[in-house]
Motif scaffolding. Structure first.
Motif, short mmCIF file in Angstrom:
data_model
loop_
_atom_site.label_atom_id
_atom_site.label_comp_id
_atom_site.label_asym_id
_atom_site.label_seq_id
_atom_site.Cartn_x
_atom_site.Cartn_y
_atom_site.Cartn_z
N SER A 148 51.97 80.66 12.95
CA SER A 148 50.61 80.72 12.41
C SER A 148 50.51 80.27 10.96
O SER A 148 49.41 79.97 10.49
N THR A 149 51.62 80.26 10.25
CA THR A 149 51.61 79.93 8.83
C THR A 149 52.84 79.08 8.50
O THR A 149 53.82 79.06 9.25
N PRO A 150 52.81 78.39 7.35
CA PRO A 150 54.01 77.64 6.93
C PRO A 150 55.24 78.53 6.80
O PRO A 150 56.35 78.13 7.17
N GLN A 151 55.06 79.75 6.27
CA GLN A 151 56.21 80.64 6.10
C GLN A 151 56.76 81.12 7.44
O GLN A 151 57.97 81.30 7.60
N ASP A 152 55.88 81.32 8.41
CA ASP A 152 56.33 81.73 9.74
C ASP A 152 57.05 80.57 10.42
O ASP A 152 58.08 80.75 11.08
N LEU A 153 56.52 79.35 10.28
CA LEU A 153 57.16 78.17 10.85
C LEU A 153 58.54 77.96 10.24
O LEU A 153 59.50 77.62 10.93
N GLN A 154 58.65 78.18 8.94
CA GLN A 154 59.94 78.05 8.26
C GLN A 154 60.93 79.09 8.79
O GLN A 154 62.11 78.78 9.02
N THR A 155 60.46 80.31 9.01
CA THR A 155 61.32 81.36 9.54
C THR A 155 61.87 81.00 10.91
O THR A 155 63.06 81.17 11.19
N HIS A 156 61.00 80.48 11.78
CA HIS A 156 61.44 80.09 13.12
C HIS A 156 62.37 78.88 13.06
O HIS A 156 63.38 78.83 13.77
N SER A 157 62.03 77.92 12.22
CA SER A 157 62.77 76.66 12.19
C SER A 157 64.17 76.80 11.60
O SER A 157 65.09 76.09 12.02
N PHE A 158 64.34 77.71 10.63
CA PHE A 158 65.63 77.80 9.93
C PHE A 158 66.35 79.13 10.13
O PHE A 158 67.45 79.32 9.61
N GLU A 159 65.73 80.05 10.90
CA GLU A 159 66.38 81.32 11.17
C GLU A 159 66.47 81.60 12.66
O GLU A 159 67.53 81.48 13.27
N HIS A 160 65.33 81.92 13.27
CA HIS A 160 65.33 82.37 14.67
C HIS A 160 65.83 81.31 15.64
O HIS A 160 66.51 81.64 16.61
N ALA A 161 65.47 80.06 15.43
CA ALA A 161 65.78 79.03 16.43
C ALA A 161 66.64 77.89 15.89
O ALA A 161 66.89 76.92 16.61
N PHE A 162 67.10 77.99 14.66
CA PHE A 162 67.76 76.85 14.01
C PHE A 162 68.95 76.32 14.80
O PHE A 162 69.08 75.13 15.04
N LEU A 163 69.84 77.20 15.25
CA LEU A 163 71.04 76.76 15.97
C LEU A 163 70.98 77.16 17.44
O LEU A 163 72.00 77.26 18.12
N ARG A 164 69.77 77.37 17.93
CA ARG A 164 69.56 77.73 19.33
C ARG A 164 69.92 76.55 20.24
O ARG A 164 69.70 75.39 19.88
N GLY A 165 70.48 76.84 21.41
CA GLY A 165 70.82 75.75 22.32
C GLY A 165 71.66 76.23 23.48
O GLY A 165 71.64 77.40 23.86
N SER A 166 72.44 75.31 24.03
CA SER A 166 73.22 75.58 25.24
C SER A 166 74.52 76.30 24.92
O SER A 166 75.22 75.96 23.96
N LEU A 167 74.86 77.27 25.75
CA LEU A 167 76.10 78.02 25.62
C LEU A 167 77.32 77.10 25.72
O LEU A 167 78.36 77.36 25.12
N SER A 168 77.18 76.03 26.48
CA SER A 168 78.32 75.16 26.76
C SER A 168 78.53 74.07 25.72
O SER A 168 79.51 73.33 25.80
N ARG A 169 77.64 73.95 24.74
CA ARG A 169 77.75 72.88 23.76
C ARG A 169 78.14 73.44 22.38
O ARG A 169 77.41 74.24 21.80
N PRO A 170 79.26 73.00 21.85
CA PRO A 170 79.68 73.46 20.52
C PRO A 170 78.80 72.86 19.42
O PRO A 170 78.07 71.90 19.65
N ILE A 171 78.87 73.48 18.25
CA ILE A 171 78.08 73.02 17.10
C ILE A 171 79.04 72.61 16.00
O ILE A 171 79.91 73.39 15.59
N LYS A 172 78.86 71.42 15.50
CA LYS A 172 79.66 70.94 14.38
C LYS A 172 78.88 71.13 13.10
O LYS A 172 77.77 70.61 12.94
N LEU A 173 79.45 71.91 12.17
CA LEU A 173 78.77 72.21 10.92
C LEU A 173 79.56 71.67 9.73
O LEU A 173 80.79 71.76 9.69
N GLN A 174 78.82 71.11 8.78
CA GLN A 174 79.40 70.80 7.48
C GLN A 174 78.79 71.78 6.48
O GLN A 174 77.57 71.86 6.34
#
Length: 539
Positions: free
Chosen positions: A275-301
């Motif tokens: 509903s707001t920029p701050q809520d969108l930021q929360t979802h984009s970089f916290e709640h769902a940032f690294l969300r995805g498939s259990l079978s796919r690894p994540i490469k982080l720098q």
């Protein structure tokens, strides 16, 4: 799912004298003016609301007169009448039980009339839309699901005025070829997520079929947050990751070789309902940032405080496992320096926070001040938070207003603009305990839903100060619906406001003292907002 209790329907358009009944007994001259005005038919005040007004004024005869008028007009909400504090003074009168019997009869007649039309559950949640999961459901099911989302939102969504540039009908037509062209149920539901994200509401979103949980909702055992423009690790919840050198305060530079912000913009943000920029930021970089498939690894720098880069490949875990590892206590209480009580209310999903507060209040009452922390409270039920606030006041207070759409097909045929039903809610004081010393409430963009109702009520009560960041800006009662392929969705049906009618949905409740965490404080383990609150209380 958020619910609100103890409410009062205001059927009059101008919000006149009867509104004063919510907090104080009316003055004699005002009462006389109201009686004269009512006799002359000058005010269109609901009979029920007028009865409440006279009840508070000690005019029981007039209160019953208007209650009987309300019942004669068909008033049928027995639960509201029995629990309305404005009418408590009438409960011992012999006429009270007679009125209740008539309201009960109205309720039965209304239910009987409803049955003549349809069984509501079967009518709205037809079995034809509830189809089982398949790896790729049929085109007919896909079109039906999109059509149901469009239709249910068209009739029930309460915040269309907040998105004036969205042509919802045009959007529906634009998404038809996309759902037809989807190659799997997973791809189809991602399209539905994107469709509903255009409504920009935190209580209006699509949920994947449970069969896709591990393919979509798995996340690693770290927490991230956007702080001072950088994606920072703010929590590590796996000793194995700690041994690898992954630590709080490190910056996420890239995800799968893509710059962190670009990764979010490409793969995360388009599917988030906020509903707001701050809520969108929360979802984009916290709640769902690294969300995805259990079978796919994540490469982080990652970049540490010395500017040194590190690369790690980490794995996601099942949602249930992650929730268990990251689970925080519902209620946290401790005494800080200066004899200040710190109380973290981390969820209102059940009554435990209010129960814990009540059980410890004798000790809490000895504190020189209270800091309530709802920065990590995503909501639940409004009632527990308001129960806690009842310890801070000595008289009833209107703290909340909301409205919902009132769609009448005949009015549409008459080309009459759609109306809304307006409600007001009150908090009543705890009859045994009262805390009168200073109070501060800590908020953030993660303060959401029922936790915002807590912050909004506290702000309306003017009982202390809010400190931190603006809240998520999304409160309201969602309507749950079923979709083909065993998915579901929810749609916001209620627009919440402060007690004075001030809007906060789409904006967030603004703090009195704006304080945000810094990168340096995160790396040093300093709670920026809490320290700022202590500084105010101890000066």
């Amino acid at each position: 799912m958020k619910r609100i209790v103890t409410y009062l329907l205001l059927c009059f358009p101008l919000g006149l004298l009867a509104q004063n009944a919510s907090s104080t007994v009316p003055e004699t001259d005002a009462l006389h003016k109201l009686e004269v005005a009512l006799e002359k038919g000058q005010y269109e005040i609901s009979h029920y609301n007028t009865a409440c007004y006279f009840s508070l004024a000690g005019k029981s005869a007039l209160a019953f007169t208007y209650l009987e008028k309300a019942v004669a007009e068909g008033f049928s909400d027995l639960k509201v009448m029995e629990n309305d504090g404005d009418l408590f003074s009438l409960h011992q009168d012999a006429r009270w039980q007679e009125v209740l019997k008539r309201v009960q009869q109205n309720k039965k007649e209304r239910e009987k009339t409803s049955e003549l039309f349809f069984n509501q559950k079967l009518f709205w949640d037809s079995e034809h839309f509830v189809t089982p999961y398949a790896q790729n459901i049929s085109d007919e099911e896909k079109i039906a699901g999109l059509s149901k989302l469009w239709s249910e939102a068209k009739y029930n969504f309460v915040n269309f005025d907040l998105i004036p540039n969205v042509n919802f009908d045009s959007l529906y037509f634009a998404y038809l070829p996309q759902v037809r062209g989807s190659k799997s149920t997973l791809e189809y539901y991602l399209i539905l997520e994107s469709f509903f994200a255009k409504l920009k509401d935190g209580h209006t979103n699509v949920f994947m079929p449970r069969e896709l949980t591990d393919s979509v909702y798995a996340r690693p055992l770290i927490r991230t947050r956007l702080i001072e423009g950088k994606v920072l690790i703010v929590g590590v919840h796996d000793p194995t990751l700690s041994k690898l050198g992954i630590a709080i305060g490190q910056e996420v530079v890239t995800v799968n070789d893509i710059p962190a912000k670009e990764y979010a913009a490409r793969y995360v943000t388009p599917y988030q309902c906020a509903s707001t920029p701050q809520d969108l930021q929360t979802h984009s970089f916290e709640h769902a940032f690294l969300r995805g498939s259990l079978s796919r690894p994540i490469k982080l720098q990652l970049r540490d405080a010395t500017n040194k880069l590190h690369e790690h490949t980490i794995f996601r875990v099942k949602p249930a496992e992650r929730s268990k590892k990251l689970r925080t206590p519902t209620f946290v209480y401790k005494v800080l320096r200066g004899n200040i009580a710190y109380i973290a209310l981390n969820t209102f999903s059940n009554d435990s926070s209010a129960i814990e507060f009540a059980s410890k209040f004798t000790e809490i009452s000895k504190a020189n001040a209270i800091i309530f922390d709802v920065r990590n409270n995503g909501g639940g039920n409004t009632t527990p938070g308001w129960n806690i606030l009842s310890y801070l006041i000595d008289q009833p207070n209107e703290v909340h207003a909301y409205y919902t759409r009132d769609y009448k097909p005949t009015f549409r045929a008459w080309e009459v603009d759609q109306q809304v039903d307006i409600f007001k809610s009150k908090i009543f004081p705890n009859r045994k305990w009262l805390y009168t010393k200073p109070v501060i409430v800590l908020t953030s963009a993660r303060t959401f839903s029922a936790a915002e109702d807590f912050a909004a009520a506290f702000k309306t009560l003017n009982r202390g100060k809010l400190l931190g960041e603006a809240t998520g800006g999304s409160s309201g009662q969602p309507l749950m619906i079923q979709l083909p392929g065993n998915g579901s969705a929810r749609i916001c049906t209620k627009r919440d406001m402060l007690g004075n009618g001030e809007e906060f949905v789409g904006k967030g409740i603004q703090p009195d003292h704006r304080v945000a965490p810094t990168i340096q404080d995160v790396r040093k383990g300093i709670d920026t907002e809490l320290e700022a609150a202590l500084k105010i209380l101890l000066k």
